[in-house]
Design a protein around this motif. Structure first.
Motif, PDB file in Angstrom:
ATOM      1  N   ILE A  35       0.836  -1.203   0.000  1.00  0.00           N
ATOM      2  CA  ILE A  35       0.000   0.000   0.000  1.00  0.00           C
ATOM      3  C   ILE A  35       0.871   1.253   0.000  1.00  0.00           C
ATOM      4  N   ALA A  36       1.939   1.249   0.791  1.00  0.00           N
ATOM      5  CA  ALA A  36       2.847   2.399   0.833  1.00  0.00           C
ATOM      6  C   ALA A  36       3.497   2.634  -0.520  1.00  0.00           C
ATOM      7  N   GLU A  37       3.913   1.547  -1.161  1.00  0.00           N
ATOM      8  CA  GLU A  37       4.596   1.653  -2.463  1.00  0.00           C
ATOM      9  C   GLU A  37       3.704   2.286  -3.523  1.00  0.00           C
ATOM     10  N   HIS A  38       2.479   1.805  -3.649  1.00  0.00           N
ATOM     11  CA  HIS A  38       1.637   2.206  -4.769  1.00  0.00           C
ATOM     12  C   HIS A  38       0.956   3.552  -4.575  1.00  0.00           C
ATOM     13  N   THR A  39       0.572   3.899  -3.370  1.00  0.00           N
ATOM     14  CA  THR A  39      -0.184   5.126  -3.177  1.00  0.00           C
ATOM     15  C   THR A  39       0.682   6.375  -3.263  1.00  0.00           C
ATOM     16  N   VAL A  40       1.905   6.312  -2.789  1.00  0.00           N
ATOM     17  CA  VAL A  40       2.764   7.495  -2.776  1.00  0.00           C
ATOM     18  C   VAL A  40       3.074   7.981  -4.195  1.00  0.00           C
ATOM     19  N   MET A  41       3.345   7.049  -5.107  1.00  0.00           N
ATOM     20  CA  MET A  41       3.745   7.434  -6.462  1.00  0.00           C
ATOM     21  C   MET A  41       2.612   7.316  -7.477  1.00  0.00           C
ATOM     22  N   TYR A  42       1.383   7.245  -7.014  1.00  0.00           N
ATOM     23  CA  TYR A  42       0.258   6.988  -7.909  1.00  0.00           C
ATOM     24  C   TYR A  42       0.082   8.026  -9.021  1.00  0.00           C
ATOM     25  N   PRO A  43       0.179   9.344  -8.751  1.00  0.00           N
ATOM     26  CA  PRO A  43      -0.026  10.313  -9.832  1.00  0.00           C
ATOM     27  C   PRO A  43       0.922  10.117 -11.022  1.00  0.00           C
ATOM     28  N   ILE A  44       2.170   9.757 -10.753  1.00  0.00           N
ATOM     29  CA  ILE A  44       3.113   9.552 -11.857  1.00  0.00           C
ATOM     30  C   ILE A  44       2.747   8.292 -12.631  1.00  0.00           C
ATOM     31  N   ASP A  45       2.211   7.304 -11.935  1.00  0.00           N
ATOM     32  CA  ASP A  45       1.735   6.105 -12.616  1.00  0.00           C
ATOM     33  C   ASP A  45       0.583   6.447 -13.551  1.00  0.00           C
ATOM     34  N   ALA A  46      -0.254   7.384 -13.157  1.00  0.00           N
ATOM     35  CA  ALA A  46      -1.363   7.820 -14.007  1.00  0.00           C
ATOM     36  C   ALA A  46      -0.838   8.458 -15.284  1.00  0.00           C
ATOM     37  N   ILE A  47       0.227   9.260 -15.170  1.00  0.00           N
ATOM     38  CA  ILE A  47       0.852   9.867 -16.345  1.00  0.00           C
ATOM     39  C   ILE A  47       1.401   8.786 -17.263  1.00  0.00           C
ATOM     40  N   LYS A  48       2.048   7.793 -16.698  1.00  0.00           N
ATOM     41  CA  LYS A  48       2.613   6.688 -17.489  1.00  0.00           C
ATOM     42  C   LYS A  48       1.529   5.977 -18.299  1.00  0.00           C
ATOM     43  N   PHE A  78      -7.045  18.597  -9.975  1.00  0.00           N
ATOM     44  CA  PHE A  78      -5.894  17.977  -9.306  1.00  0.00           C
ATOM     45  C   PHE A  78      -6.210  16.582  -8.792  1.00  0.00           C
ATOM     46  N   LEU A  79      -7.418  16.377  -8.281  1.00  0.00           N
ATOM     47  CA  LEU A  79      -7.774  15.085  -7.695  1.00  0.00           C
ATOM     48  C   LEU A  79      -7.881  13.980  -8.738  1.00  0.00           C
ATOM     49  N   SER A  80      -7.993  14.358 -10.011  1.00  0.00           N
ATOM     50  CA  SER A  80      -8.074  13.338 -11.055  1.00  0.00           C
ATOM     51  C   SER A  80      -6.772  12.552 -11.181  1.00  0.00           C
ATOM     52  N   LEU A  81      -5.673  13.122 -10.683  1.00  0.00           N
ATOM     53  CA  LEU A  81      -4.398  12.403 -10.678  1.00  0.00           C
ATOM     54  C   LEU A  81      -4.451  11.183  -9.771  1.00  0.00           C
ATOM     55  N   TRP A  82      -5.404  11.175  -8.843  1.00  0.00           N
ATOM     56  CA  TRP A  82      -5.541  10.074  -7.885  1.00  0.00           C
ATOM     57  C   TRP A  82      -6.733   9.183  -8.205  1.00  0.00           C
ATOM     58  N   ARG A  83      -7.366   9.434  -9.345  1.00  0.00           N
ATOM     59  CA  ARG A  83      -8.546   8.641  -9.689  1.00  0.00           C
ATOM     60  C   ARG A  83      -8.158   7.177  -9.913  1.00  0.00           C
ATOM     61  N   GLY A  84      -8.831   6.272  -9.231  1.00  0.00           N
ATOM     62  CA  GLY A  84      -8.526   4.848  -9.348  1.00  0.00           C
ATOM     63  C   GLY A  84      -7.624   4.329  -8.253  1.00  0.00           C
ATOM     64  N   VAL A  85      -7.157   5.212  -7.369  1.00  0.00           N
ATOM     65  CA  VAL A  85      -6.233   4.784  -6.319  1.00  0.00           C
ATOM     66  C   VAL A  85      -6.913   3.824  -5.344  1.00  0.00           C
ATOM     67  N   SER A  86      -8.244   3.929  -5.228  1.00  0.00           N
ATOM     68  CA  SER A  86      -8.957   3.021  -4.327  1.00  0.00           C
ATOM     69  C   SER A  86      -8.806   1.570  -4.770  1.00  0.00           C
ATOM     70  N   SER A  87      -8.730   1.350  -6.073  1.00  0.00           N
ATOM     71  CA  SER A  87      -8.543  -0.012  -6.579  1.00  0.00           C
ATOM     72  C   SER A  87      -7.171  -0.546  -6.213  1.00  0.00           C
ATOM     73  N   VAL A  88      -6.164   0.335  -6.252  1.00  0.00           N
ATOM     74  CA  VAL A  88      -4.806  -0.061  -5.880  1.00  0.00           C
ATOM     75  C   VAL A  88      -4.734  -0.402  -4.398  1.00  0.00           C
ATOM     76  N   VAL A  89      -5.361   0.428  -3.575  1.00  0.00           N
ATOM     77  CA  VAL A  89      -5.348   0.178  -2.132  1.00  0.00           C
ATOM     78  C   VAL A  89      -6.057  -1.134  -1.812  1.00  0.00           C
ATOM     79  N   ALA A  90      -7.197  -1.360  -2.466  1.00  0.00           N
ATOM     80  CA  ALA A  90      -7.969  -2.578  -2.216  1.00  0.00           C
ATOM     81  C   ALA A  90      -7.206  -3.827  -2.644  1.00  0.00           C
ATOM     82  N   GLY A  91      -6.465  -3.724  -3.755  1.00  0.00           N
ATOM     83  CA  GLY A  91      -5.764  -4.900  -4.265  1.00  0.00           C
ATOM     84  C   GLY A  91      -4.341  -5.054  -3.787  1.00  0.00           C
ATOM     85  N   ALA A  92      -3.650  -3.938  -3.573  1.00  0.00           N
ATOM     86  CA  ALA A  92      -2.225  -3.999  -3.240  1.00  0.00           C
ATOM     87  C   ALA A  92      -1.960  -4.641  -1.897  1.00  0.00           C
ATOM     88  N   GLY A  93      -2.826  -4.376  -0.919  1.00  0.00           N
ATOM     89  CA  GLY A  93      -2.618  -4.968   0.401  1.00  0.00           C
ATOM     90  C   GLY A  93      -2.611  -6.491   0.348  1.00  0.00           C
TER      91      GLY A  93
END
Length: 302
Positions: A35-48, A78-93
């Motif tokens: 969870i720590a790994e994926h949430t901190v860098m999530y906006p850059i992942d969205a750009i990728k 600005f918040l659109s950079l974090w759109r979908g992060v809930s799926s990462v949190v739910a699955g990453a753990g």
């Protein structure tokens, strides 16, 4: 009765914990790290993700992290950079819990926990086994994340549950796993390279394998960046497969596997197309793997 001059008990070497370290503790440490790994860098992942989409129009083209961040933040909020992060949190753990539990179990079985001894085969094998297990759990969440990172996704999906229902209703259950073989073709070598590099760098920097935050941070970051750069082509095709349902191009929508995706990518964009988003991928992966390893080793130590 103890002798007056008896030596104090030695402290446990945390790297040798698996025999006394419960599965639940390994999984908890792994979940925290994921969870720590994926949430901190999530906006850059969205750009990728935006950079890797094959049929992106002018509004979706982002030529760099800074420019892409500015365009999304100003054009979509600005918040659109974090759109979908809930799926990462739910699955990453859960996925990372399985990942590190498998890694530690296989590494221990293969004798990879002996202090002062480098075991590259144990590192590679345990890393490969770990990623096969965790990706089976994470792949559907990753599909949802990629769909929600697309431009104008807010008009189609209100939440990760809404997105999952839409994908299932329009494309079927197979849509959540069409990219799984391609994901493994990326993550197995990525994980093998990362674990090999991490264990190698860690052994050189810290041969006693005692807890050392600096070593875990540096080794994790360098290992992750190295592995990410080499596996970018597979990541581009994975993104193509996971977002094909949003495309209007019939040829792209019909892509059903790695080879078909590779042929279409080569035809449309040439060899350079296989390395779209390599910059953001490395920029994302280096700190995220440094965070992941640091969080995991700290959790183990605690």
């Amino acid at each position: 009765m103890a002798q007056p001059n008896a030596e104090p008990l030695e402290e446990y070497d945390y790297e040798s914990l698996p025999p006394n370290f419960s599965l639940l503790q390994n999984m908890a440490a792994g979940a925290f790290a994921g969870i720590a790994e994926h949430t901190v860098m999530y906006p850059i992942d969205a750009i990728k993700t935006r950079m890797q989409v094959l049929t992106s129009g002018p509004a979706n083209v982002h030529n760099g992290v800074t420019k892409g961040t500015f365009r999304i933040a100003t054009g979509e909020g600005f918040l659109s950079l974090w759109r979908g992060v809930s799926s990462v949190v739910a699955g990453a753990g859960p996925a990372h819990a399985v990942y590190f539990a498998t890694y530690e179990a296989v590494k221990h079985i293969m004798g990879g926990n002996q202090a002062g001894v480098h075991h590259p085969l144990a590192a590679v094998t345990s890393g490969a086994c770990a990623t096969i297990a965790s990706d089976a759990l994470m792949n559907p969440f990753d599909v949802i994340k990629q769909r929600m990172q697309m431009r104008d996704s807010a008009k189609m999906y209100r939440s990760m549950v809404d997105c999952a229902k839409y994908v299932y209703r329009t494309e079927g259950l197979g849509a959540f796993y069409v990219s799984y073989p391609t994901t493994l073709s990326m993550t197995v070598p990525f994980t093998a390279l990362q674990f090999l590099a991490y264990e190698s760098i860690s052994t050189v920097m810290n041969p006693t394998k005692h807890y050392d935050p600096a070593t875990h941070c540096v080794a994790g970051g360098v290992a992750g960046g190295f592995a990410a750069a080499l596996t970018t082509p597979m990541d581009v095709i994975k993104t193509m497969l996971q977002t094909r349902g949003t495309a209007t191009d019939p040829e792209l929508r019909s892509v059903n596997g790695f080879m078909a995706g590779a042929r279409l990518l080569l035809q449309r964009e040439g060899f350079r197309g296989f390395f779209k988003g390599v910059g953001p991928r490395v920029v994302t992966t280096m700190p995220s793997t440094a965070i992941c390893w640091s969080a995991y080793e700290a959790s183990k130590y605690v």
